[in-house]
Design a protein around this motif. Structure first.
Motif, short mmCIF file in Angstrom:
data_model
loop_
_atom_site.label_atom_id
_atom_site.label_comp_id
_atom_site.label_asym_id
_atom_site.label_seq_id
_atom_site.Cartn_x
_atom_site.Cartn_y
_atom_site.Cartn_z
N VAL A 27 -1.40 11.50 12.80
CA VAL A 27 -2.24 10.31 12.55
C VAL A 27 -2.59 9.93 11.77
N PRO A 28 -3.19 10.94 10.68
CA PRO A 28 -3.54 10.86 9.43
C PRO A 28 -2.00 10.25 8.36
N ALA A 29 -1.44 10.89 8.67
CA ALA A 29 -0.75 10.28 8.07
C ALA A 29 1.03 8.52 8.17
N MET A 30 0.24 8.12 10.14
CA MET A 30 0.96 7.01 10.31
C MET A 30 0.74 6.13 9.61
N VAL A 31 -0.23 5.25 8.48
CA VAL A 31 -0.89 4.41 7.66
C VAL A 31 -0.19 4.87 6.96
N ASP A 32 0.43 5.52 5.53
CA ASP A 32 1.04 5.45 4.48
C ASP A 32 2.20 5.67 5.27
N VAL A 33 3.60 5.95 6.48
CA VAL A 33 4.27 5.36 6.42
C VAL A 33 4.71 4.41 6.93
N GLU A 44 -2.97 -3.76 1.43
CA GLU A 44 -2.72 -4.59 2.09
C GLU A 44 -1.42 -5.03 2.63
N CYS A 45 -1.79 -4.90 4.58
CA CYS A 45 -0.09 -5.76 4.38
C CYS A 45 -0.29 -6.35 5.95
N SER A 46 -0.11 -7.37 5.85
CA SER A 46 -0.30 -8.38 7.59
C SER A 46 0.29 -7.53 8.64
N LEU A 47 1.53 -7.59 8.30
CA LEU A 47 3.02 -7.56 8.60
C LEU A 47 2.94 -6.11 9.47
N ALA A 48 2.53 -5.10 9.20
CA ALA A 48 2.32 -3.40 9.15
C ALA A 48 1.10 -3.70 10.12
N ILE A 49 -0.24 -4.23 10.28
CA ILE A 49 -1.47 -4.28 11.49
C ILE A 49 -0.61 -4.93 12.57
N TYR A 50 0.07 -5.84 12.08
CA TYR A 50 0.76 -7.04 13.11
C TYR A 50 1.65 -5.78 13.98
N LEU A 262 -9.93 0.04 6.56
CA LEU A 262 -11.14 1.01 4.95
C LEU A 262 -9.63 1.20 4.04
N LYS A 263 -8.29 1.59 4.52
CA LYS A 263 -7.73 1.54 3.56
C LYS A 263 -7.79 0.28 2.67
N ALA A 264 -7.83 -1.24 3.30
CA ALA A 264 -8.04 -2.37 2.37
C ALA A 264 -9.69 -2.07 0.94
N ARG A 265 -10.54 -1.68 2.36
CA ARG A 265 -11.47 -2.14 1.82
C ARG A 265 -11.92 -1.51 0.35
N PHE A 266 -11.52 0.29 0.80
CA PHE A 266 -11.69 1.62 -0.14
C PHE A 266 -11.01 2.07 0.45
N HIS A 267 -9.52 1.66 -0.32
CA HIS A 267 -8.66 2.13 -0.71
C HIS A 267 -8.41 3.51 -0.10
N PHE A 268 -8.76 3.14 0.88
CA PHE A 268 -8.36 5.08 1.44
C PHE A 268 -6.75 5.52 2.17
N THR A 269 -6.47 6.85 1.74
CA THR A 269 -5.61 7.57 2.02
C THR A 269 -5.12 9.18 2.73
N ILE A 321 -20.21 -3.49 8.45
CA ILE A 321 -21.23 -4.17 7.03
C ILE A 321 -20.80 -2.79 6.57
N SER A 322 -19.90 -1.60 6.29
CA SER A 322 -19.61 -0.93 5.35
C SER A 322 -19.96 -1.33 3.53
N TRP A 323 -20.49 -1.08 2.63
CA TRP A 323 -21.45 -1.28 1.43
C TRP A 323 -20.72 0.04 0.63
N SER A 324 -19.93 1.04 0.80
CA SER A 324 -19.68 2.09 0.34
C SER A 324 -18.45 2.93 0.54
N PHE A 325 -17.46 3.77 0.45
CA PHE A 325 -17.44 4.22 0.66
C PHE A 325 -17.39 5.50 1.63
N TRP A 326 -19.20 6.12 1.06
CA TRP A 326 -19.44 7.42 2.27
C TRP A 326 -20.29 6.81 3.44
#
Length: 436
Positions: A27-33, A44-50, A262-269, A321-326
């Motif tokens: 699961v954690p690797a699937m977004v990056d893959v 940011e990639c709308s196609l991946a979301i769709y 989270l990836k778009a907002r805080f650049h999570f990997t 309404i997350s305002w910070s990565f924590w």
């Protein structure tokens, strides 16, 4: 006696644990893959979301049909027999990405995963619940379902922890291997379980005469009249279905949107996703194995369900309404309460029927949840892509997450109105004794 029966289900728990590890590890690797295959070098990639939303909707459509069918077939042919099918199919997509994660292999995985998940998604858990319902009495069922969910959460922790330290290449190889071992282990060690059709008169056939009941063969697919009769007979079951629908609507929305948000907002990997999932899994495991057995007899399953849904709603609003990565890390710890939802809802539904319909009822719950999983990505993925795009209608990246929170709130409100009816099987046992 009940604890002894629970211990005898140990092979089931081992099977669920290994199978869950294989599934959750990737699961954690699937977004990056997905992002690297569809939109390399972008956050940011709308196609991946769709694409993810489309896959989730198609899977939901398939499971909406397959879950009641699989559950009903297990009432006739046995839980172990039906478990073999999804456990074997789940190996194939993992093996594809284990071999290669290049673009062509990713799309091969995408197609195969979509097709196999129509049968596999949720069916292992559904059949495991029915297996436990065969072995455990009404009064101890919430505890047993909680232990099963705790084992599932433990597999989530182990799988996520492995993903945190394994490379993406090794992750898919190990996941495929674990899934293979789980299937072989289940076939060798797990005893078959068939419900006792003669123990109680099934609620779905209680208006038929004795002769028809004795000669009737179980339909392979639950008919509309049967399900309608159950809904009319048990208001509690009808309310449980409504809660399941809106809770799954929210869960499906979070599954389709949160990681991309989270990836778009805080650049999570991959590593940040694994950390979040690890915190969530540890909290869920502790809660289901230690807190639920203590709280369930004191508070009752109905109120545990409501507490879980209330905390879930609050969490989703905070995510939006997350305002910070924590902030996501802090929110994740409250999953201690959120995980009450699944076992208590399944237990409430289970208590509304006799032992010969456990697979059918668990399949109905899974089917209505799958219906929500069809609708959810079609709505929320579009909103997520829109508000994460360069030109959103207004500046609120978490707007889609907030909308998901309203669906969860509807489930919470409905859960408050559930009546704590006595188990249907108890009524039927009493009636049978009086007639005798």
């Amino acid at each position: 006696m009940e604890m002894m029966r629970l211990r005898r289900s140990g092979h089931l728990f081992v099977t669920v644990f290994m199978c869950g590890c294989g599934s959750f590890m990737v699961v954690p690797a699937m977004v990056d893959v997905t992002m690297s295959a569809v939109c390399p070098g972008q956050d940011e990639c709308s196609l991946a979301i769709y694409l993810s939303a489309f896959q989730q909707a198609i899977i939901g459509l398939g499971t909406m049909v397959m879950m009641p069918l699989i559950g009903n077939l297990s009432d006739e042919y046995g839980r172990k027999t039906l478990l073999t099918i999804p456990m074997a199919l789940s190996i194939i997509p993992l093996a594809i990405l284990g071999y290669s994660r290049k673009r062509n292999y990713f799309f091969a995985y995408y197609v195969v995963k979509t097709l196999t998940a129509m049968v596999c998604e949720g069916s292992i858990h559904c059949l495991a619940l029915a297996y436990l319902a065969d072995k455990i009495s009404d009064r101890q069922r919430t505890l047993a379902f909680g232990v099963l969910s705790g084992v599932g959460s433990g597999s989530f922790v182990f799988g996520t922890l492995a993903a945190r330290f394994l490379s993406s290449d090794l992750t898919f190889k190990v996941a495929a291997l674990l899934s293979m071992v789980a299937a072989v282990y289940m076939r060798i060690f797990l005893e078959e379980s068939l419900p006792d059709h003669d123990l109680l008169e099934p609620i779905l056939k209680q208006r038929q005469d004795v002769t028809e009941t004795q000669t009737h063969k179980v339909n392979k697919f639950p008919s509309v009249p049967e399900v309608s009769h159950l809904l009319k007979t048990s208001k509690t079951f009808s309310q449980a279905l409504i809660v399941a629908f809106f809770n799954s609507l929210a869960d499906g929305g979070m599954q389709a949107s949160l990681l991309y948000f989270l990836k778009a907002r805080f650049h999570f990997t991959k590593n940040q996703f694994a950390d979040l999932l690890l915190i969530s899994g540890v909290a869920a495991t502790i809660s289901q194995l230690f807190f639920m057995p203590i709280l369930a007899p004191v508070i009752g399953e109905k109120w545990l369900l409501s507490i879980g849904l209330l905390i879930s709603s609050i969490n989703i609003f905070l995510y939006s309404i997350s305002w910070s990565f924590w902030v996501p890390y802090a929110i994740t710890t409250s999953v201690v309460f959120v995980v009450f939802t699944g076992p208590t809802l399944r237990s409430i539904a289970s208590r509304q029927v006799g032992p010969a319909e456990q697979g059918k009822v668990q399949g109905c719950i899974s089917g209505i949840s799958s219906l929500a999983n069809i609708i959810s990505p079609l709505i929320f993925s579009h909103l997520t892509a829109l508000f994460l795009s360069e030109r959103p209608p207004f500046n609120f990246p978490g707007f889609s997450i907030m909308c998901i929170g309203f669906a969860s709130m509807v489930a919470f409100i409905q859960s408050i109105m559930i009546r704590a009816d006595a188990p249907v099987s108890s009524h039927k046992t009493t009636n049978s004794s009086m007639e005798a």
